[in-house]
Every structure is written in C-alpha cells, then in structure tokens.
Design an enzyme around this catalytic site. Structure first.
Site, PDB file in Angstrom:
ATOM      1  N   GLY A   1      31.478 -32.125  83.771  1.00 38.24           N
ATOM      2  CA  GLY A   1      31.565 -33.106  82.698  1.00 38.24           C
ATOM      3  C   GLY A   1      31.747 -34.530  83.190  1.00 38.24           C
TER       4      GLY A   1
ATOM      5  CG  LEU B   1      27.930 -30.530  80.814  1.00 35.34           C
ATOM      6  CD1 LEU B   1      26.732 -31.465  80.912  1.00 35.34           C
ATOM      7  CD2 LEU B   1      29.091 -31.174  80.063  1.00 35.34           C
ATOM      8  CG  ASP B   2      27.777 -30.756  84.724  1.00 31.21           C
ATOM      9  OD1 ASP B   2      26.653 -31.254  84.856  1.00 31.21           O
ATOM     10  OD2 ASP B   2      28.779 -31.413  84.377  1.00 31.21           O
ATOM     11  CD  GLN B   3      29.131 -24.091  84.033  1.00 28.81           C
ATOM     12  OE1 GLN B   3      29.284 -23.036  84.636  1.00 28.81           O
ATOM     13  NE2 GLN B   3      29.959 -25.114  84.164  1.00 28.81           N
TER      14      GLN B   3
END
Length: 285
Positions: A202, A228-230
C-alpha cells in the site's frame, strides 16, 4: 539473442519424455537449440522449461509452428507460449509525479539497452511531459478523480489498443487500476513497489519502514493483479539502512533500488524469460 530465434515457455505436470519430445520436435524440423533451461517443482509435480532455437534452417514457417507443436502440448497437458525474438514488445509507460524510473527506462531505451518500442507515455499529472518530449515520445495526460476514474480507464485502454500495446509498465504510477484494466492485460502489467514485498504493502512504505525501525529496505517488481501489491513477483533487491537514516534518506536510497529492480524485471519480461505459475514466477537466467 539473434532476431531469427523462436522461444517456447512451457509448464506441465512432470512426466517422462518431456524434454525428449520438445527437443525432438525442434530437431526434426532442422532447428538449432541455442538455450535450454528447465526446472522441476517436486511438491507440485510441475515441470517448467524455456527453450530457444534459431530459425535459419527451420523447415516450418513461423505461422505453422504453433499448430504443429500443439499436438505435443496436448499429449503432455502443457500450458505454453511461443515467442519470436524479432517481435519487439510494445510498451506503454504509466507515470505520476516521480521521474526516476521513467528517466531510467527512457535512457536505457535510447541507448539500445532496452530492446522495445515505446509509442507513448500516459500520466495522471502533467509534470513529466518535458521528460517525454526530451526523448521524443508522445505524452498523454489523463487527470484522474474518483468521479471520472472508470471513464478515464476506458479512454486509456482505447489508446493502448490503438497503439497495439502488449505490455504496460507502471513506473511509479500512483493509481490503483481496476480489475477490468488488469483483465485486459493478464500477466502483462508490470509494477514497481517501493518495499520488499510482502512487507509494507500500500501507500507510504518508506514511512512504514521508518516507523518499524527496519535494518533493510527493498523494492519489488511484480505483475499486477486485482489484489493490491499481491501479484507474482518478478524481481526484488534490498539494501541496508541504519537508525541514522531519516524517511527522506530511505526515499533517496530506495530510488536507486526501484530503478534497477524495475529495469531488471522488465528485461526478463521482454526477453521472454518469465513463466507465471499460479501466483508465482519462474524467472530463467
């Protein structure tokens, strides 16, 4: 690698005869293998392979290769992609206000170090237009608000289709893109996140790192998914920091990591060395 080179990326259940059948197919049609790498995951019983061969004396036309290889692929339950070194990737660079990743990629492209085409740069701010103009690449400004975001994404996607873009690079593009945007470019949107994921996902990861008093900071380049960001990680790196470093220091130190990690991930992608399996990657050397 010579331009007249074909590349196969393969994964399948592990079983006897896989390498024999793939290399036999290439040999039978007069191909000369110039690179072959493989990996077996015994826990998943999964086989992964990258093989490249020259087309100089290959007896199949490039249009025939896929249909003929598909016979072998079905026999072994393979998931596979065929690429040609002569087909340069067409990139769109998406940016916001930070310029370090953009300048780095454009410099590598101008010097010939990054063998791709970059038809356009897209931004939600107008601050980096001068950088785009300096390198002679069209700049497209799309102001984004919470009220117009869906409409803007449709305009951006139309522009990407118009320019036949196959890879989208989020070079510090500070907007969360929608699931619909991601679905338009599966495993072809590359992001740089300014932390060593899965730590500090994040916003403001350097601030988070400073508050935790970490002794290393990192950067991660990954394919973008709806989470998100995965997404599957392509490349990462770290550097040591100390208690004497402020947030500003972490940001300054981290920018060098971000540039190199994004460039490294992009190099692996455009040279067809990345194979996505579930939410992980196999990155061949």
């Amino acid at each position: 690698m010579p331009n007249d080179t074909a590349i196969l990326l393969i994964h399948s259940p592990d079983q006897p005869g896989l390498v024999h059948d793939v290399t036999g197919f290439i040999f039978a049609h007069g191909g000369n293998i110039v690179d072959l790498q493989q990996h077996i995951d015994p826990e998943e019983n999964a086989f992964f392979m990258r093989v490249a061969w020259t087309l100089e004396k290959f007896t199949l036309d490039t249009e025939e290769i896929a249909s003929r290889f598909a016979i072998i692929a079905r026999r072994h339950q393979m998931r596979w992609k065929l690429r040609f070194a002569s087909n340069r990737h067409r990139l769109a660079l998406l940016v916001s206000k930070e310029s370090h990743c953009l300048y780095d990629l454009l410099s590598r492209h101008e010097s010939g170090e990054l063998p791709v085409d970059i038809p356009l740069i897209i931004s939600n701010h107008d601050l980096l237009r001068s950088a785009s103009e300096r390198f002679g690449i069209p700049f497209h400004h799309f102001p984004v608000t919470k009220d117009n975001k869906a409409e803007v994404e449709q305009q951006q996607l139309a522009l990407l289709r118009e320019h036949r873009i196959d890879t989208v690079v989020l070079a510090r593009y500070m907007q969360i893109i929608s699931a619909g945007f991601v679905e338009a470019y599966p495993d072809n949107i590359i992001n740089i996140h300014h932390s060593f994921l899965p730590a500090f996902v994040g916003a403001k990861p350097y601030h988070q790192a400073y508050e935790r008093g970490v002794k290393i900071i990192g950067a991660t380049s990954h394919y973008v998914t709806a989470d998100l960001d995965q997404g599957p990680i392509i490349h990462q790196d770290i550097t040591r920091v100390t208690h004497e470093d402020s947030v500003r220091d972490l940001v300054r130190i981290g920018k060098d990591l971000e540039k190199n990690v994004l460039a490294g991930a992009l190099w692996s992608h455009v040279t067809n060395k990345v194979l996505v399996y579930r939410n992980k990657t196999i990155v061949f050397a």
